[in-house]
Design an enzyme around this catalytic site. Structure first.
Site, PDB file in Angstrom:
ATOM      1  N   ARG A  94       0.838  -1.205   0.000  1.00 12.64           N
ATOM      2  CA  ARG A  94       0.000   0.000   0.000  1.00 12.64           C
ATOM      3  C   ARG A  94       0.877   1.260   0.000  1.00 12.64           C
ATOM      4  O   ARG A  94       0.998   1.940  -1.014  1.00 12.64           O
ATOM      5  CB  ARG A  94      -0.955  -0.028   1.227  1.00 12.64           C
ATOM      6  CG  ARG A  94      -2.094   0.967   1.152  1.00 12.64           C
ATOM      7  CD  ARG A  94      -1.730   2.373   1.556  1.00 12.64           C
ATOM      8  NE  ARG A  94      -1.168   2.463   2.905  1.00 12.64           N
ATOM      9  CZ  ARG A  94      -0.601   3.569   3.365  1.00 12.64           C
ATOM     10  NH1 ARG A  94      -0.512   4.655   2.612  1.00 12.64           N
ATOM     11  NH2 ARG A  94      -0.077   3.605   4.584  1.00 12.64           N
ATOM     12  N   ASP A  95       1.536   1.556   1.099  1.00 13.37           N
ATOM     13  CA  ASP A  95       2.324   2.790   1.179  1.00 13.37           C
ATOM     14  C   ASP A  95       3.455   2.741   0.153  1.00 13.37           C
ATOM     15  O   ASP A  95       3.830   3.773  -0.424  1.00 13.37           O
ATOM     16  CB  ASP A  95       2.897   2.944   2.600  1.00 13.37           C
ATOM     17  CG  ASP A  95       3.120   4.391   2.997  1.00 13.37           C
ATOM     18  OD1 ASP A  95       3.070   5.265   2.123  1.00 13.37           O
ATOM     19  OD2 ASP A  95       3.345   4.647   4.197  1.00 13.37           O
ATOM     20  N   HIS A 130       5.394   4.666  12.663  1.00 15.96           N
ATOM     21  CA  HIS A 130       5.384   4.569  11.193  1.00 15.96           C
ATOM     22  C   HIS A 130       6.391   5.594  10.680  1.00 15.96           C
ATOM     23  O   HIS A 130       6.084   6.785  10.603  1.00 15.96           O
ATOM     24  CB  HIS A 130       3.954   4.867  10.711  1.00 15.96           C
ATOM     25  CG  HIS A 130       3.754   4.877   9.233  1.00 15.96           C
ATOM     26  ND1 HIS A 130       3.026   3.906   8.575  1.00 15.96           N
ATOM     27  CD2 HIS A 130       4.155   5.749   8.273  1.00 15.96           C
ATOM     28  CE1 HIS A 130       2.980   4.185   7.278  1.00 15.96           C
ATOM     29  NE2 HIS A 130       3.658   5.296   7.071  1.00 15.96           N
ATOM     30  N   HIS A 132       9.080   7.132   7.938  1.00 16.32           N
ATOM     31  CA  HIS A 132       9.686   7.237   6.617  1.00 16.32           C
ATOM     32  C   HIS A 132      11.143   7.632   6.837  1.00 16.32           C
ATOM     33  O   HIS A 132      11.488   8.209   7.869  1.00 16.32           O
ATOM     34  CB  HIS A 132       8.922   8.248   5.757  1.00 16.32           C
ATOM     35  CG  HIS A 132       7.581   7.719   5.300  1.00 16.32           C
ATOM     36  ND1 HIS A 132       7.347   7.293   4.023  1.00 16.32           N
ATOM     37  CD2 HIS A 132       6.423   7.508   5.975  1.00 16.32           C
ATOM     38  CE1 HIS A 132       6.093   6.856   3.912  1.00 16.32           C
ATOM     39  NE2 HIS A 132       5.510   6.984   5.083  1.00 16.32           N
ATOM     40  N   CYS A 161       4.336   9.223   0.162  1.00 13.81           N
ATOM     41  CA  CYS A 161       2.949   9.642   0.008  1.00 13.81           C
ATOM     42  C   CYS A 161       2.890  10.624  -1.148  1.00 13.81           C
ATOM     43  O   CYS A 161       3.649  11.598  -1.181  1.00 13.81           O
ATOM     44  CB  CYS A 161       2.448  10.295   1.288  1.00 13.81           C
ATOM     45  SG  CYS A 161       0.784  10.951   1.101  1.00 13.81           S
ATOM     46  N   ASN A 171       9.398   4.329   3.029  1.00 16.73           N
ATOM     47  CA  ASN A 171       9.238   3.905   4.420  1.00 16.73           C
ATOM     48  C   ASN A 171      10.538   3.223   4.835  1.00 16.73           C
ATOM     49  O   ASN A 171      11.292   2.743   4.004  1.00 16.73           O
ATOM     50  CB  ASN A 171       8.122   2.857   4.527  1.00 16.73           C
ATOM     51  CG  ASN A 171       6.764   3.427   4.271  1.00 16.73           C
ATOM     52  OD1 ASN A 171       6.424   3.738   3.146  1.00 16.73           O
ATOM     53  ND2 ASN A 171       5.985   3.578   5.312  1.00 16.73           N
TER      54      ASN A 171
HETATM   55  P1  HMG Z   1     -13.061  14.227  -2.657  1.00 17.92           P
HETATM   56  O1  HMG Z   1     -12.786  14.548  -4.077  1.00 17.92           O
HETATM   57  O2  HMG Z   1     -13.155  15.344  -1.683  1.00 17.92           O
HETATM   58  O3  HMG Z   1     -14.331  13.246  -2.482  1.00 17.92           O
HETATM   59  O4  HMG Z   1     -11.917  13.220  -2.188  1.00 17.92           O
HETATM   60  P2  HMG Z   1     -15.830  13.405  -2.806  1.00 17.92           P
HETATM   61  O5  HMG Z   1     -16.565  12.729  -1.713  1.00 17.92           O
HETATM   62  O6  HMG Z   1     -16.182  14.820  -3.168  1.00 17.92           O
HETATM   63  O7  HMG Z   1     -15.984  12.503  -4.128  1.00 17.92           O
HETATM   64  C1  HMG Z   1     -15.361  12.859  -5.353  1.00 17.92           C
HETATM   65  C2  HMG Z   1     -15.303  11.636  -6.249  1.00 17.92           C
HETATM   66  O8  HMG Z   1     -14.504  10.606  -5.635  1.00 17.92           O
HETATM   67  C3  HMG Z   1     -16.688  10.996  -6.499  1.00 17.92           C
HETATM   68  O9  HMG Z   1     -16.625  10.388  -7.777  1.00 17.92           O
HETATM   69  C4  HMG Z   1     -16.722   9.893  -5.458  1.00 17.92           C
HETATM   70  O10 HMG Z   1     -17.598   8.844  -5.806  1.00 17.92           O
HETATM   71  C5  HMG Z   1     -15.293   9.424  -5.463  1.00 17.92           C
HETATM   72  P3  HMG Z   1     -17.219  11.110  -9.089  1.00 17.92           P
HETATM   73  O11 HMG Z   1     -18.656  11.402  -8.776  1.00 17.92           O
HETATM   74  O12 HMG Z   1     -16.399  12.362  -9.252  1.00 17.92           O
HETATM   75  O13 HMG Z   1     -16.956  10.106 -10.168  1.00 17.92           O
HETATM   76  N1  HMG Z   1     -14.890   8.779  -4.182  1.00 17.92           N
HETATM   77  C6  HMG Z   1     -14.327   7.572  -4.104  1.00 17.92           C
HETATM   78  N2  HMG Z   1     -13.975   6.664  -5.042  1.00 17.92           N
HETATM   79  C7  HMG Z   1     -13.420   5.512  -4.602  1.00 17.92           C
HETATM   80  N3  HMG Z   1     -13.201   5.244  -3.296  1.00 17.92           N
HETATM   81  C8  HMG Z   1     -13.534   6.122  -2.334  1.00 17.92           C
HETATM   82  C9  HMG Z   1     -14.132   7.345  -2.730  1.00 17.92           C
HETATM   83  N4  HMG Z   1     -14.570   8.410  -2.049  1.00 17.92           N
HETATM   84  C10 HMG Z   1     -15.048   9.285  -2.943  1.00 17.92           C
HETATM   85  N5  HMG Z   1     -13.297   5.829  -1.060  1.00 17.92           N
HETATM   86  C11 HMG Z   1     -11.105  11.439  -0.817  1.00 17.92           C
HETATM   87  C12 HMG Z   1     -11.858  12.747  -0.862  1.00 17.92           C
HETATM   88  C13 HMG Z   1     -10.806  11.115   0.629  1.00 17.92           C
HETATM   89  C14 HMG Z   1     -11.926  10.333  -1.456  1.00 17.92           C
HETATM   90  C15 HMG Z   1      -9.784  11.625  -1.634  1.00 17.92           C
HETATM   91  O14 HMG Z   1      -9.140  12.770  -1.194  1.00 17.92           O
HETATM   92  C16 HMG Z   1      -8.871  10.454  -1.517  1.00 17.92           C
HETATM   93  O15 HMG Z   1      -9.173   9.352  -1.991  1.00 17.92           O
HETATM   94  N6  HMG Z   1      -7.687  10.638  -0.870  1.00 17.92           N
HETATM   95  C17 HMG Z   1      -6.777   9.550  -0.619  1.00 17.92           C
HETATM   96  C18 HMG Z   1      -5.395  10.042  -0.540  1.00 17.92           C
HETATM   97  C19 HMG Z   1      -4.465   8.913  -0.236  1.00 17.92           C
HETATM   98  O16 HMG Z   1      -4.781   7.737  -0.426  1.00 17.92           O
HETATM   99  N7  HMG Z   1      -3.234   9.258   0.244  1.00 17.92           N
HETATM  100  C20 HMG Z   1      -2.246   8.288   0.545  1.00 17.92           C
HETATM  101  C21 HMG Z   1      -2.562   7.489   1.772  1.00 17.92           C
HETATM  102  S1  HMG Z   1      -2.229   8.332   3.304  1.00 17.92           S
HETATM  103  C22 HMG Z   1      -0.543   8.077   3.596  1.00 17.92           C
HETATM  104  O17 HMG Z   1       0.162   7.610   2.740  1.00 17.92           O
HETATM  105  C23 HMG Z   1       0.011   8.363   4.963  1.00 17.92           C
HETATM  106  C24 HMG Z   1       0.215   7.097   5.818  1.00 17.92           C
HETATM  107  O18 HMG Z   1       1.101   6.190   5.177  1.00 17.92           O
HETATM  108  C25 HMG Z   1       0.790   7.468   7.195  1.00 17.92           C
HETATM  109  C26 HMG Z   1       2.012   8.405   7.111  1.00 17.92           C
HETATM  110  O19 HMG Z   1       2.997   8.097   6.421  1.00 17.92           O
HETATM  111  O20 HMG Z   1       1.930   9.427   7.779  1.00 17.92           O
HETATM  112  C27 HMG Z   1      -1.102   6.370   6.053  1.00 17.92           C
HETATM  113 MG    MG Z   2       3.260   6.421   5.177  1.00 20.72          MG
END
Ligand code: HMG
Ligand code: MG
Length: 299
Positions: free
Chosen positions: A15-16, A207, A209, A240, A249
């Site tokens: 994933r990450d 966690h 990096h 990320c 990571n």
């Molecule tokens: P948004 O654009 O504000 O969402 O995104 P929305 O509710 O307005 O929906 C917009 C569109 O997205 C719609 O589709 C929804 O259906 C769709 P459209 O009508 O335009 O075709 N949608 C989805 N589709 C699939 N799965 C879903 C979903 N939700 C809405 N779950 C949202 C808000 C949270 C969805 C977006 O910003 C997003 O997906 N962000 C994810 C970012 C991400 O994955 N970042 C990396 C992970 S975090 C990380 O790496 C840190 C970590 O490792 C810890 C660390 O290192 O600190 C965990």
């Molecule tokens: Mg991370």
């Protein structure tokens, strides 16, 4: 404080790690990676993310990954779920455990999930409720615990406050994410001391990096602070997409080597892990980010 006898490694490579790769990766290759990590003895594998494919295209196909993996008894296969839509998709894919992810900094919250910290917590509460109804455990992340790529310094009290909210809504554990890898051992210890005022250390994970090369030192500092759960990524894959400068990571192989040297059990086989890391790096056409793997392979 004495060191733990056993550490639980949370493998976040599929994933990450893969979320940040430019090269598109076939579902079959992701499945093979997850299976090889399970065979290496990892008991917890974050295998995908049910996030918007517009935001993170690399995680599209997570349902197919979950359909394709050979589930080993005793291994937890988890995924990220940022909202109810993601949770429902995860549930339909047979995911046994989900993770919600908040941030300790407002700017990162906006860039990563397009809402404020408060709004994100409001979104996660129904995910936690639905998960409880379905017997799905929820893990919580707090990002930017030791610094934010946009806001700079982050106060430990702010991290503690977000972590308390996550525990309050039902997360069984909170993983403290040094998203951009800027933390030092001193800052890590101060952070854990602040968060552990309200949350038992058994419910905290680290966690890290490795951007500044401090991840292993920070893990050792965390061990001294009583933490016994660490997230890591095979071959040091990772980063990320919404945190510029966030390199990989900490490599699982390197964490394992550290823990072996301390006599701490994990149940993971280093040779098999190195083989899995080498294979995915060859596929991605990138050098192996694990120092231990490189040392063993060059021998
Ligand atoms: P948004 O654009 O504000 O969402 O995104 P929305 O509710 O307005 O929906 C917009 C569109 O997205 C719609 O589709 C929804 O259906 C769709 P459209 O009508 O335009 O075709 N949608 C989805 N589709 C699939 N799965 C879903 C979903 N939700 C809405 N779950 C949202 C808000 C949270 C969805 C977006 O910003 C997003 O997906 N962000 C994810 C970012 C991400 O994955 N970042 C990396 C992970 S975090 C990380 O790496 C840190 C970590 O490792 C810890 C660390 O290192 O600190 C965990
Ligand atoms: Mg991370």
């Amino acid at each position: 404080m004495s060191l733990p006898e056993r550490v639980r490694l949370v493998e976040v490579g599929p994933r990450d790690g893969l979320q940040n790769e430019q090269t598109p990766i076939a579902v079959a290759d992701k499945v093979r990676l997850v299976d090889e990590l399970g065979e290496a003895g990892l008991g917890y594998i974050e295998a995908g993310a049910f996030v918007s494919p517009k935001w993170v295209p690399q995680m599209a196909g997570s349902a197919e990954v979950f359909a394709g993996i050979r589930r080993r008894p005793g291994v937890v296969y988890a995924a990220l779920a940022p909202n109810l839509k993601g949770f429902e998709a995860a549930l339909a894919a047979g995911v046994e455990e989900v993770a919600v992810f908040a941030a300790a900094s407002e700017a990162f919250s906006q860039k990563n999930i397009n809402c404020s910290i408060a709004e994100s917590l409001e979104r996660f509460a129904p995910v936690a409720e639905a998960a409880a109804r379905h017997g799905v455990r929820v893990r919580g992340y707090v990002s930017c615990v030791l610094g934010c790529p946009y806001d700079g310094e982050v106060a430990p009290e702010q991290v503690a406050s977000v972590a308390r909210e996550l525990i309050g809504m039902g997360c069984y554990e909170v993983s403290l994410g040094d998203t951009i890898g800027v933390g030092t051992a001193g800052a890590t210890r101060r952070l854990i001391e602040a968060v552990a005022r309200d949350i038992p250390r058994e419910r905290l994970a680290g966690h890290f990096h490795d951007t500044y090369g401090q991840a292993l030192t920070n893990i050792y500092a965390s061990l001294l602070e009583g933490l016994a759960v660490f997230d890591s990524s095979v071959a040091g894959l990772g980063g990320c997409p919404y945190a510029r400068g966030a390199s990989g990571n900490v490599a699982t192989e390197d964490v394992l080597y550290l823990l072996q040297g301390l006599g701490i059990a994990t149940g993971v086989d280093l040779d098999r892990l190195i083989a899995a890391g080498q294979r995915i790096c060859a596929l991605l056409g990138r050098p192996n980010g694990s120092r231990v793997a490189r040392a063993r392979i060059d021998r």
